[in-house]
Design an enzyme around this catalytic site. Structure first.
Site, PDB file in Angstrom:
ATOM      1  N   HIS A  13     -29.535 -17.818 -42.401  1.00  0.00           N
ATOM      2  CA  HIS A  13     -28.972 -16.660 -41.689  1.00  0.00           C
ATOM      3  C   HIS A  13     -29.964 -15.499 -41.715  1.00  0.00           C
ATOM      4  O   HIS A  13     -30.139 -14.784 -40.723  1.00  0.00           O
ATOM      5  CB  HIS A  13     -27.663 -16.184 -42.337  1.00  0.00           C
ATOM      6  N   HIS A  57     -27.257 -17.069 -46.500  1.00  0.00           N
ATOM      7  CA  HIS A  57     -28.414 -17.679 -47.153  1.00  0.00           C
ATOM      8  C   HIS A  57     -29.669 -17.496 -46.304  1.00  0.00           C
ATOM      9  O   HIS A  57     -29.637 -16.834 -45.259  1.00  0.00           O
ATOM     10  CB  HIS A  57     -28.141 -19.154 -47.479  1.00  0.00           C
TER      11      HIS A  57
HETATM   12  N1  MSP Z   1     -20.982 -19.226 -35.478  1.00  0.00           N
HETATM   13  C1  MSP Z   1     -22.004 -20.048 -34.953  1.00  0.00           C
HETATM   14  C2  MSP Z   1     -22.913 -19.282 -34.030  1.00  0.00           C
HETATM   15  C3  MSP Z   1     -22.228 -18.648 -32.864  1.00  0.00           C
HETATM   16  S1  MSP Z   1     -23.327 -17.728 -31.895  1.00  0.00           S
HETATM   17  C4  MSP Z   1     -22.468 -17.324 -30.541  1.00  0.00           C
HETATM   18  C5  MSP Z   1     -22.837 -20.625 -36.097  1.00  0.00           C
HETATM   19  N2  MSP Z   1     -22.799 -19.984 -37.251  1.00  0.00           N
HETATM   20  S2  MSP Z   1     -23.500 -20.451 -38.613  1.00  0.00           S
HETATM   21  O1  MSP Z   1     -23.170 -19.450 -39.578  1.00  0.00           O
HETATM   22  O2  MSP Z   1     -23.131 -21.781 -38.936  1.00  0.00           O
HETATM   23  O3  MSP Z   1     -25.033 -20.554 -38.388  1.00  0.00           O
HETATM   24  C6  MSP Z   1     -25.763 -19.591 -37.803  1.00  0.00           C
HETATM   25  C7  MSP Z   1     -27.245 -19.812 -37.747  1.00  0.00           C
HETATM   26  O4  MSP Z   1     -27.831 -20.103 -38.999  1.00  0.00           O
HETATM   27  C8  MSP Z   1     -27.670 -20.901 -36.786  1.00  0.00           C
HETATM   28  O5  MSP Z   1     -28.592 -20.335 -35.866  1.00  0.00           O
HETATM   29  C9  MSP Z   1     -28.385 -21.883 -37.663  1.00  0.00           C
HETATM   30  O6  MSP Z   1     -29.466 -22.469 -37.003  1.00  0.00           O
HETATM   31  C10 MSP Z   1     -28.869 -21.007 -38.776  1.00  0.00           C
HETATM   32  N3  MSP Z   1     -29.198 -21.796 -39.945  1.00  0.00           N
HETATM   33  C11 MSP Z   1     -28.332 -22.417 -40.797  1.00  0.00           C
HETATM   34  N4  MSP Z   1     -29.084 -23.102 -41.711  1.00  0.00           N
HETATM   35  C12 MSP Z   1     -30.401 -22.942 -41.453  1.00  0.00           C
HETATM   36  C13 MSP Z   1     -31.585 -23.314 -42.088  1.00  0.00           C
HETATM   37  N5  MSP Z   1     -31.600 -24.090 -43.135  1.00  0.00           N
HETATM   38  N6  MSP Z   1     -32.763 -22.822 -41.588  1.00  0.00           N
HETATM   39  C14 MSP Z   1     -32.789 -21.955 -40.529  1.00  0.00           C
HETATM   40  N7  MSP Z   1     -31.688 -21.593 -39.912  1.00  0.00           N
HETATM   41  C15 MSP Z   1     -30.491 -22.193 -40.239  1.00  0.00           C
HETATM   42  O7  MSP Z   1     -23.494 -21.624 -35.897  1.00  0.00           O
END
Ligand code: MSP
Length: 525
Positions: free
Chosen positions: A22, A19
């Site tokens: 990411h 989304h």
């Molecule tokens: N797998 C871990 C990261 C490991 S790095 C060694 C993880 N994954 S995640 O898929 O949950 O999220 C990844 C990223 O997406 C994070 O940096 C998180 O901040 C970002 N975001 C998820 N939702 C978000 C928003 N609504 N806005 C901006 N970024 C956000 O965490």
């Protein structure tokens, strides 16, 4: 040898399709990667997926698949999304990649041999959504503060990492490397929390098996964050890639800064590995002013983001609407407004106006005029802000810019041979570079758009279409404008690569033809 630049994104949990959150980090990494390539650096841009852990194992089970089958299905969705957003990474790593698994085993052994890992029992709380351990005081109403869901009580045998012994080393490292915790306004919270003291960290699980076995006890799999963080390092253990370590910047969302700025450097110090230079935590996007939530339909997947106004408008919007370190709110209307008012009206108008006038009258080739020494000193001394130099000057009078610098810096009357667009260009180049080097991507983009405004005003003021103007004068004005557009195109290319390429084709030659419409306005019914 070219300078190197190594940028990473978090590796995402492939438990659903990507989304806007990411996409944001991955686009930021793409912008930085393209920008640094333009600067002549050798760039390595890493992204990927975090395939292991309880969260993935649980979701796979719900779908009736093995975790490997499940992640194999989801990973292509990430790759497709990045392709559709015109993101050009150098490697897509998965924590299930054999080279990564091998490195994780090796570093675990190193930390173990050093005496930083010991066996014990963990009794406490865990949120599988975060893949993180919690204490009672971290919870809100007894629930995980991020997922707003109840946490699990764990009581199991585990291996601990002696994080408690890293407090002073970390504080000392932050002090000596103030840029490591970026942006600055987020550093205090981390420093305060670390100063309060750190608990040892459970880094293995024995109650499920979807992970990398500990080399010194195969009954345990590695804690998913220990495994995942090392992706950044293991990607540089391939032949020819070693030079990229340490990373120049890890881009992450603010919710995962604790893992990256506390656990990660502690693990690295323990394993005797050099530390990354910067961890930059960006803000979060809300959707129509609400927290992103799949269950409430408040979510924007990548295909939808692109559909609204095209790839480049989406890329532009994300770095124009919100300051990179701060939160931002996404709405379809806001994206359409920026597409119409800025890309179509400002950039689009400049392109179509200059190209059609240039087709009509021709252009004068502008000679290269390097920046006056005195100006260089003023810029490099960082004595004036962009607004001071250009913004507040009102931008429509060449003489005023020059006079400003003369007044401020007591310069004599040395003739300044630059035209107004070139003055803007020089100032813009300087500030864009400065902002990009400090990861203030939004400020860089805003500066480029001030340059575009300045060019539109220049044309408006010089009026090369007026019948009273001599042909020579028209060609001079258009020559200046074309030169400025070429510079703008290069500066914009990391942000809106496809459009920049289109514009560049139009203005590449000195026999310019009227451009087709680059950004069609979007009418909302
Ligand atoms: N797998 C871990 C990261 C490991 S790095 C060694 C993880 N994954 S995640 O898929 O949950 O999220 C990844 C990223 O997406 C994070 O940096 C998180 O901040 C970002 N975001 C998820 N939702 C978000 C928003 N609504 N806005 C901006 N970024 C956000 O965490």
């Amino acid at each position: 040898m070219a300078e190197k630049f190594y940028v990473t994104t978090p590796i995402y949990y492939p438990n659903d399709i990507p989304h806007i959150g990411h996409a944001y980090t991955t686009l930021a990494a793409d912008v930085l990667s393209r920008w640094n390539s333009l600067q002549g650096k050798e760039v390595f841009f890493l992204t990927g997926t975090d395939d292991h852990g309880k969260k993935i194992a649980n979701t796979a089970k719900e779908k009736g698949l093995s975790p490997q089958e499940f992640t194999d299905k989801l990973v292509p969705k990430f790759k497709d999304a990045w392709k559709n957003l015109n993101i050009k990474y150098d490697r897509f790593i998965r924590t299930t990649d054999k080279d990564h698994e091998k490195i994780v085993g090796e570093v675990l052994q190193k930390c173990y041999d050093k005496g930083d890992i010991y066996k014990g029992e963990y009794e406490g709380l865990y949120c599988t959504g975060c893949e993180a351990y919690f204490t009672e005081k971290d919870l809100e109403d007894g629930k995980c503060p991020i997922h707003k869901k109840p946490v699990e009580k764990l009581k199991e045998e585990t291996y601990f990492f002696k994080l408690s012994e890293y407090k002073d080393k970390l504080l000392d490292f932050y002090k000596k490397n103030p840029k490591f915790l970026s942006p600055k306004n987020r550093s205090k919270e981390i420093i305060n929390r670390v100063s309060e003291g750190l608990n040892d960290l459970s880094i293995s699980r024995a109650s499920f098996d979807w992970g990398i076995p500990l080399p010194f006890d195969k009954e345990h799999v590695t804690y998913v964050w220990f495994d995942a963080l090392f992706n950044y390092y293991s990607a540089t253990r391939k032949k020819g890639k070693e030079k990229f370590w340490p990373a120049d910047v890890h881009l992450i969302g603010k919710d995962i800064s604790w893992f990256h700025t506390v656990y990660w450097p502690a693990f690295l110090i323990s394993a005797g590995i050099e530390l990354p230079k910067v961890v930059y935590s960006h803000g979060w996007w809300t959707f129509d002013k609400e927290k992103i939530s799949k269950s409430r339909g408040k979510i924007l997947h990548v295909d939808k983001l692109i559909k609204i106004a095209g790839v480049d408008s989406a890329r532009y919007f994300l770095f124009r609407e919100a300051s990179f370190g701060e939160d931002g709110d996404f709405s379809e209307q806001a994206l359409i407004d920026r597409h119409n008012n800025e890309l179509a009206n400002k950039l689009g108008n400049l392109i179509s106006r200059v190209s059609s006038l240039a087709e009509k009258y021709g252009i004068e080739k502008v000679k290269d005029r390097p920046l006056d020494k005195k100006w260089k000193k003023v810029l490099e001394g960082g004595e004036a802000t962009y607004e001071e130099m250009v913004g507040s000057i009102g931008s429509n009078d060449e003489g005023r810019v020059i006079r400003f610098l003369e007044i401020k810096h007591g310069g004599g009357s040395d003739a300044l041979l630059l035209s107004y667009p070139q003055v803007l260009n020089e100032v813009t180049q300087y500030f864009v570079k400065k902002h990009m080097e400090s990861f203030q991507i939004d400020k860089a983009l805003a500066t480029i758009f001030s340059f575009i405004d300045g060019c539109n005003e220049f044309i408006q003021l010089r009026k090369p279409w007026e019948s009273s103007k001599k042909l020579e004068y028209r060609r001079y004005v258009l020559g200046e404008a074309v030169r400025a557009i070429r510079e703008i195109t290069t500066l914009l290319s990391p942000f809106i690569p496809e459009t920049s390429e289109k514009i560049s084709k139009i203005f590449k030659t000195d026999k310019i033809k009227k451009s087709p419409i680059i950004f069609k306005k979007i009418e909302v019914q």
